[in-house]
Design a protein around this motif. Structure first.
Motif, PDB file in Angstrom:
ATOM      1  N   MET A  62      65.952  53.197  -4.970  1.00  0.00           N
ATOM      2  CA  MET A  62      66.834  52.297  -4.237  1.00  0.00           C
ATOM      3  C   MET A  62      67.958  51.811  -5.134  1.00  0.00           C
ATOM      4  O   MET A  62      69.123  51.719  -4.722  1.00  0.00           O
ATOM      5  N   GLY A  63      67.625  51.483  -6.384  1.00  0.00           N
ATOM      6  CA  GLY A  63      68.648  51.068  -7.328  1.00  0.00           C
ATOM      7  C   GLY A  63      69.649  52.180  -7.598  1.00  0.00           C
ATOM      8  O   GLY A  63      70.852  51.918  -7.752  1.00  0.00           O
ATOM      9  N   GLU A  64      69.170  53.403  -7.650  1.00  0.00           N
ATOM     10  CA  GLU A  64      70.052  54.549  -7.833  1.00  0.00           C
ATOM     11  C   GLU A  64      71.041  54.653  -6.675  1.00  0.00           C
ATOM     12  O   GLU A  64      72.240  54.919  -6.876  1.00  0.00           O
ATOM     13  N   ALA A  65      70.550  54.418  -5.465  1.00  0.00           N
ATOM     14  CA  ALA A  65      71.415  54.463  -4.282  1.00  0.00           C
ATOM     15  C   ALA A  65      72.442  53.334  -4.325  1.00  0.00           C
ATOM     16  O   ALA A  65      73.603  53.519  -3.939  1.00  0.00           O
ATOM     17  N   VAL A  66      72.019  52.158  -4.784  1.00  0.00           N
ATOM     18  CA  VAL A  66      72.945  51.024  -4.879  1.00  0.00           C
ATOM     19  C   VAL A  66      74.063  51.335  -5.864  1.00  0.00           C
ATOM     20  O   VAL A  66      75.251  51.134  -5.570  1.00  0.00           O
ATOM     21  N   GLU A  67      73.709  51.833  -7.034  1.00  0.00           N
ATOM     22  CA  GLU A  67      74.737  52.118  -8.032  1.00  0.00           C
ATOM     23  C   GLU A  67      75.642  53.278  -7.611  1.00  0.00           C
ATOM     24  O   GLU A  67      76.803  53.335  -8.035  1.00  0.00           O
ATOM     25  N   ALA A  68      75.145  54.177  -6.766  1.00  0.00           N
ATOM     26  CA  ALA A  68      75.993  55.256  -6.256  1.00  0.00           C
ATOM     27  C   ALA A  68      77.115  54.708  -5.385  1.00  0.00           C
ATOM     28  O   ALA A  68      78.193  55.311  -5.279  1.00  0.00           O
ATOM     29  N   VAL A  69      76.879  53.535  -4.776  1.00  0.00           N
ATOM     30  CA  VAL A  69      77.881  52.915  -3.903  1.00  0.00           C
ATOM     31  C   VAL A  69      78.663  51.834  -4.637  1.00  0.00           C
ATOM     32  O   VAL A  69      79.894  51.769  -4.545  1.00  0.00           O
ATOM     33  N   TRP A  70      77.969  50.977  -5.359  1.00  0.00           N
ATOM     34  CA  TRP A  70      78.594  49.808  -5.983  1.00  0.00           C
ATOM     35  C   TRP A  70      79.044  50.050  -7.425  1.00  0.00           C
ATOM     36  O   TRP A  70      79.791  49.259  -7.974  1.00  0.00           O
ATOM     37  N   GLY A  71      78.539  51.089  -8.048  1.00  0.00           N
ATOM     38  CA  GLY A  71      78.780  51.263  -9.469  1.00  0.00           C
ATOM     39  C   GLY A  71      77.733  50.527 -10.282  1.00  0.00           C
ATOM     40  O   GLY A  71      76.747  50.009  -9.755  1.00  0.00           O
ATOM     41  N   ALA A  72      77.929  50.488 -11.595  1.00  0.00           N
ATOM     42  CA  ALA A  72      76.946  49.874 -12.490  1.00  0.00           C
ATOM     43  C   ALA A  72      76.721  48.408 -12.130  1.00  0.00           C
ATOM     44  O   ALA A  72      77.654  47.678 -11.793  1.00  0.00           O
ATOM     45  N   CYS A  73      75.445  47.993 -12.203  1.00  0.00           N
ATOM     46  CA  CYS A  73      75.084  46.617 -11.842  1.00  0.00           C
ATOM     47  C   CYS A  73      74.184  46.018 -12.912  1.00  0.00           C
ATOM     48  O   CYS A  73      73.438  46.723 -13.594  1.00  0.00           O
ATOM     49  N   GLU A  74      74.238  44.718 -13.019  1.00  0.00           N
ATOM     50  CA  GLU A  74      73.291  43.984 -13.847  1.00  0.00           C
ATOM     51  C   GLU A  74      71.977  43.880 -13.091  1.00  0.00           C
ATOM     52  O   GLU A  74      71.956  43.686 -11.873  1.00  0.00           O
ATOM     53  N   GLY A  75      70.851  44.012 -13.790  1.00  0.00           N
ATOM     54  CA  GLY A  75      69.600  43.807 -13.083  1.00  0.00           C
ATOM     55  C   GLY A  75      68.390  44.391 -13.764  1.00  0.00           C
ATOM     56  O   GLY A  75      68.464  44.990 -14.842  1.00  0.00           O
ATOM     57  N   LEU A  76      67.242  44.231 -13.109  1.00  0.00           N
ATOM     58  CA  LEU A  76      65.953  44.688 -13.629  1.00  0.00           C
ATOM     59  C   LEU A  76      65.060  45.087 -12.467  1.00  0.00           C
ATOM     60  O   LEU A  76      64.924  44.346 -11.491  1.00  0.00           O
ATOM     61  N   ILE A  77      64.446  46.258 -12.573  1.00  0.00           N
ATOM     62  CA  ILE A  77      63.569  46.781 -11.524  1.00  0.00           C
ATOM     63  C   ILE A  77      62.241  47.178 -12.145  1.00  0.00           C
ATOM     64  O   ILE A  77      62.206  47.799 -13.217  1.00  0.00           O
ATOM     65  N   LEU A  78      61.145  46.835 -11.475  1.00  0.00           N
ATOM     66  CA  LEU A  78      59.803  47.257 -11.874  1.00  0.00           C
ATOM     67  C   LEU A  78      59.340  48.381 -10.960  1.00  0.00           C
ATOM     68  O   LEU A  78      59.387  48.248  -9.732  1.00  0.00           O
ATOM     69  N   THR A  79      58.880  49.472 -11.544  1.00  0.00           N
ATOM     70  CA  THR A  79      58.372  50.565 -10.727  1.00  0.00           C
ATOM     71  C   THR A  79      57.144  51.177 -11.385  1.00  0.00           C
ATOM     72  O   THR A  79      56.782  50.833 -12.521  1.00  0.00           O
ATOM     73  N   ARG A  80      56.507  52.086 -10.688  1.00  0.00           N
ATOM     74  CA  ARG A  80      55.299  52.741 -11.170  1.00  0.00           C
ATOM     75  C   ARG A  80      55.650  53.818 -12.188  1.00  0.00           C
ATOM     76  O   ARG A  80      56.710  54.425 -12.124  1.00  0.00           O
ATOM     77  N   ASP A  81      54.738  54.070 -13.105  1.00  0.00           N
ATOM     78  CA  ASP A  81      54.915  55.180 -14.034  1.00  0.00           C
ATOM     79  C   ASP A  81      55.225  56.454 -13.261  1.00  0.00           C
ATOM     80  O   ASP A  81      54.546  56.791 -12.281  1.00  0.00           O
ATOM     81  N   GLY A  82      56.239  57.179 -13.708  1.00  0.00           N
ATOM     82  CA  GLY A  82      56.622  58.428 -13.073  1.00  0.00           C
ATOM     83  C   GLY A  82      57.657  58.285 -11.983  1.00  0.00           C
ATOM     84  O   GLY A  82      58.175  59.288 -11.488  1.00  0.00           O
TER      85      GLY A  82
END
Length: 430
Positions: A62-82
């Motif tokens: 989801m963050g990848e999709a956001v940056e594809a539209v908005w460009g680089a963003c400040e932030g932090l995301i937690l996800t599962r290994d892999g």
């Protein structure tokens, strides 16, 4: 029934059915790809400071999709290994799932610290998906990480539905049940949610970190008692304190907007449309089916046999369903709800001619194994006997993954980077 011409038509009917079932699973997963669903709902990038946070198996994508539209963003995301992605500005932290670990606890603390820096004119975009309950690890009161880990193991083995599991977890956390959003107050927050829960209640996805919670500590106690979940003294203390209660109408949640952007029904509909294009008649049995995997399988087997009985020669029908099955651990095997569904279905069908099925978790992980699920057909019982493997013994031991590994019938997709729960398809042909 029409099969696409890519060599598939030259195979046996059983192989053709398997190819179609796997194709339908791929279509269902693709329909929930964040790169497809996020851009269509993302508003123009707000002026001023923008902070992107997230938790869940789909959140890095989801963050990848956001940056594809908005460009680089400040932030932090937690996800599962892999399930990580290389993002331009947003940091991605991996942690353990389904049992939380120290990385998840450290990452959650950092998320809360980041949100604490937000001010009234800032904008926070939250990216929430299934799996966030384990990744957002910040026990309330004096509850230790080890106690939370043991609670999680007990819940996973209990057979409790996800809504009840998450109700209990909310009241023992500093991040769930709306508390993550409250940490960003007074900033404005938009939370984009991908549902992996039956009924698509946003308050239950990832234990609702951005959604007001209307359950009570007493609800949590009743759930623990019903499923024989042992609560430690520190957990009882939290449930008896103000920390265990979070009023749903608090000012800290007044500037939060929660939007559901993908759900199981969307993926089932994509599979239905694809099957219709192949000339297959489709029945959707439901997108929010819950219950013990073996019990749901018995019901689906009965429906499939009834469907077979009314088909004319040459006709094909597809039964689709979604939701989240559970498994109450009875044995010491390795399995997951989808593989156990397939194993129980094979036992119930006893090699009925013309019936094939697939059951997979759309996140690519069935239970704790790196396997999406399994596939069966009318040859499954005979092939098991040839290999000296007992379907019923495997079911008794909850050893479905080992069973399907022996037959070569596991479905291994790898990380799908999304999560809209279980996908089940039964192909019935006369």
């Amino acid at each position: 029934m029409h099969f696409p011409d890519k060599g598939v038509a030259k195979r046996s009917e059983g192989r053709r059915h398997r190819a179609v079932l796997k194709e339908l699973f791929d279509v269902a997963v693709a329909a929930a790809d964040p790169m497809r669903v996020v851009p269509s709902v993302l508003p123009p990038r707000p002026k001023g400071r923008v902070v992107v946070i997230g938790a869940g198996k789909a959140s890095a994508r989801m963050g990848e999709a956001v940056e594809a539209v908005w460009g680089a963003c400040e932030g932090l995301i937690l996800t599962r290994d892999g399930y990580t992605r290389e993002l331009e500005g947003i940091e991605v932290v991996c942690a353990s799932h389904p049992v939380p670990d120290r990385r998840g606890r450290a990452g959650t603390r950092r998320l809360l610290q980041l949100l604490d820096t937000c001010e009234e004119d800032d904008f926070v975009l939250a990216l929430i998906s299934g799996g966030g309950s384990a990744l957002l690890t910040c026990p309330a009161g004096d509850i230790t990480l080890e106690e939370e880990q043991e609670l999680t193991r007990s819940l996973l083995a209990s057979g409790a539905p996800i809504s009840q599991m998450n109700t209990l977890r909310k009241h023992l956390s500093r991040a769930k049940g709306g508390r993550l959003a409250a940490a960003a107050w007074p900033a404005r927050m938009l939370s984009l949610i991908i549902s992996d829960v039956p009924g698509d209640d946003p308050a239950m996805v990832a234990s609702g970190p951005t959604v007001a919670d209307e359950t009570s500590p007493e609800d949590a106690r009743k759930i623990a008692a019903h499923w024989s979940i042992g609560l430690t003294a520190s957990m009882h203390a939290v449930l008896a304190s103000p920390a265990g209660t979070w009023p749903w109408a608090v000012p800290e949640l007044s500037r939060v907007e929660n939007v559901m952007i993908a759900a199981p029904a969307m993926s089932l509909d994509a599979a239905r449309q694809h099957a219709a294009r192949l000339g297959i008649r489709v029945r959707v049995l439901g997108d929010a089916i819950e219950g013990e995997a073996r019990d749901v399988a018995a019901d689906h087997a009965k429906t499939a046999l009834e469907e077979l009985a009314v088909l004319a020669p040459g006709e094909t029908s597809l039964l689709l369903s979604g939701g989240e099955c559970t498994v109450s651990r009875r044995g010491r095997g390795t399995g997951g709800p989808n593989a156990e569904f397939c194993l129980a279905l094979a036992c119930a069908l006893e090699g009925a001619k013309g019936i094939s099925a697939i059951a997979c978790d759309t996140d690519g992980v069935d239970g704790a194994a790196e396997v999406a699920g399994a596939i069966i057909d009318e040859t499954t019982p005979a092939r098991a006997r040839t290999l000296g493997v007992s379907m019923h013994a495997a079911l008794d031991q909850n050893d479905s993954h080992s069973f399907f590994a022996a037959l070569g019938d596991q479905v291994i997709s790898g990380p799908t980077l999304t999560n809209v729960n279980d996908f089940r398809a039964i192909l019935v042909s006369r």
